[in-house]
Design a protein around this motif. Structure first.
Motif, short mmCIF file in Angstrom:
data_model
loop_
_atom_site.label_atom_id
_atom_site.label_comp_id
_atom_site.label_asym_id
_atom_site.label_seq_id
_atom_site.Cartn_x
_atom_site.Cartn_y
_atom_site.Cartn_z
N ASP A 1 0.83 -1.21 0.00
CA ASP A 1 0.00 0.00 0.00
C ASP A 1 0.86 1.25 0.00
O ASP A 1 0.57 2.23 -0.71
CB ASP A 1 -0.93 0.01 1.22
N GLU A 2 1.93 1.23 0.80
CA GLU A 2 2.81 2.39 0.87
C GLU A 2 3.54 2.60 -0.46
O GLU A 2 3.71 3.74 -0.92
CB GLU A 2 3.83 2.21 2.00
N ARG B 1 1.15 4.08 -2.96
CA ARG B 1 0.94 5.50 -2.68
C ARG B 1 2.10 6.35 -3.16
O ARG B 1 1.91 7.42 -3.75
CB ARG B 1 0.75 5.69 -1.17
#
Length: 367
Positions: free
Chosen positions: A105-106, A109
């Motif tokens: 997820d990071e 992003r």
């Protein structure tokens, strides 16, 4: 302790160049190389966005649980992936897989943030520890926007050019050796060229069809290091790093290159011959960091700080004369010019540690 507000890397969507450090790398201090590049490119009119993804990911995911067995060893938390000893026994491809699995997820992003800068040229600093992460990130960026131009630079690029392994680097172009003038000229030469029409400049190569690159033309080394704008670290929160149990510290460079040409070492091919800054220029940078960040601990990242003992002595005396009251440490080689009096002067200037490279105890090996 005052915290420095990072201003120069705010999003705006109209950047020309993005510069990235990716994990795993040093978590104790900001990356010196992209800090130098950013200030040089800005001094020549380019709008640059900078992100240390390494420290961003560490601060977000280092406490997450993960485990892998190899013999009696077991990694329990992701922060082990940043430790040098772990990297000696964890396969680097597996290490990258773990990053992308446990920080997906990071990473997603950050890729969106990179693309949102609008930067057409994206430079990634590549070292032997992060090359697989850099390759995978480059592929993600190109999958999202095939017109983005990913440029690799750093020690691994120079080493791979020397050893014939450039085909293992998944970039559109490579900057080999010192990056300042090469990157500046590359952006100028390719400002209006489409991705498939990129032209190399001295110090760079461009990917052709498949895994081949254009022929490499070396670029002369930067003779006058004082001509370079020194890094301000304005793109980084210098207090987000983790030098525990030591106080906050900053990297510093008083010289580039090495006086040796050892056959077992790649540093000569990467950094070239030894060159040093003037004591006035070097101390001006140190004073800036002290005044701006209230930081008094510095890691001199020179390959060897004593390539010219007389120049080192002049720098130490200038630090003493300016009453900087800093602590610093560096690397050095065994040198006849390192007299007892010089060591005393270095200690008075704030030197607390020097790591000496023994190279080898055998004259046969040294030859």
């Amino acid at each position: 302790m005052n915290r420095e507000i990072v201003e120069t890397s705010k999003m705006g969507g109209d950047y020309e160049l993005a510069l990235l450090m990716v994990p795993p790398w040093d978590i104790e201090k900001p990356p010196l190389n992209i800090a130098f590049l950013a200030e040089f490119m800005r001094a020549h009119g380019h709008k640059v966005w900078v992100k240390d993804l390494n420290i961003s990911f560490y601060n977000e995911v280092h406490s997450r649980r993960w485990s892998v067995q190899r013999g009696q060893k077991s990694v329990k938390r992701l922060d082990m992936l940043w430790e040098m000893m772990s990297q000696n026994w964890i396969d680097p491809v597996q290490m990258t897989d773990v990053f992308f699995e446990h920080a997906s997820d990071e990473i997603e992003r950050e890729v969106n943030e990179i693309l949102d800068t609008g930067a057409r040229f994206i430079g990634i600093s590549v070292h032997y520890r992060n090359v697989f992460f850099a390759n995978r990130l480059a592929r993600m960026i190109r999958e999202r926007d095939p017109e983005r131009i990913v440029i690799f630079g750093g020690p691994e690029v120079s080493a791979d050019q020397r050893t014939g392994k450039m085909h293992e680097l998944d970039a559109d172009a490579l900057v080999i050796g010192e990056g300042e003038h090469t990157l500046l000229e590359f952006l100028k030469a390719n400002a209006n060229r489409r991705k498939g029409e990129l032209e190399p400049v001295a110090g760079s190569v461009v990917r052709l069809e498949g895994n081949d690159f254009t022929p490499y033309e070396p670029r002369p080394l930067i003779a006058d290091l004082d001509s370079l704008p020194w890094p301000t670290y304005s793109d980084f929160d210098v207090f987000s790093y983790h030098p525990e149990p030591m106080p906050p510290r900053l990297p510093f460079l008083s010289s580039r290159g090495c006086i040796g040409k050892c056959s077992f070492c790649m540093d000569h091919y990467i950094a070239g011959r030894f060159r040093h800054r003037s004591p006035e220029n070097a101390v001006a940078e140190l004073k800036h960091h002290i005044e701006r960040y209230k930081v008094f601990d510095f890691s001199f990242n020179d390959l060897l700080c004593n390539g010219n003992p007389k120049a080192l002595e002049r720098l130490a005396k200038k630090i003493i004369d300016e009453n900087l009251r800093i602590n610093w440490w560096s690397y050095a080689m065994i040198h006849k010019g390192m007299t007892y009096e010089l060591f005393k002067t270095l200690r008075r200037s704030g030197c607390v540690n020097i790591d000496f490279g023994m190279e080898a105890a055998s004259n046969k090996v040294l030859k």
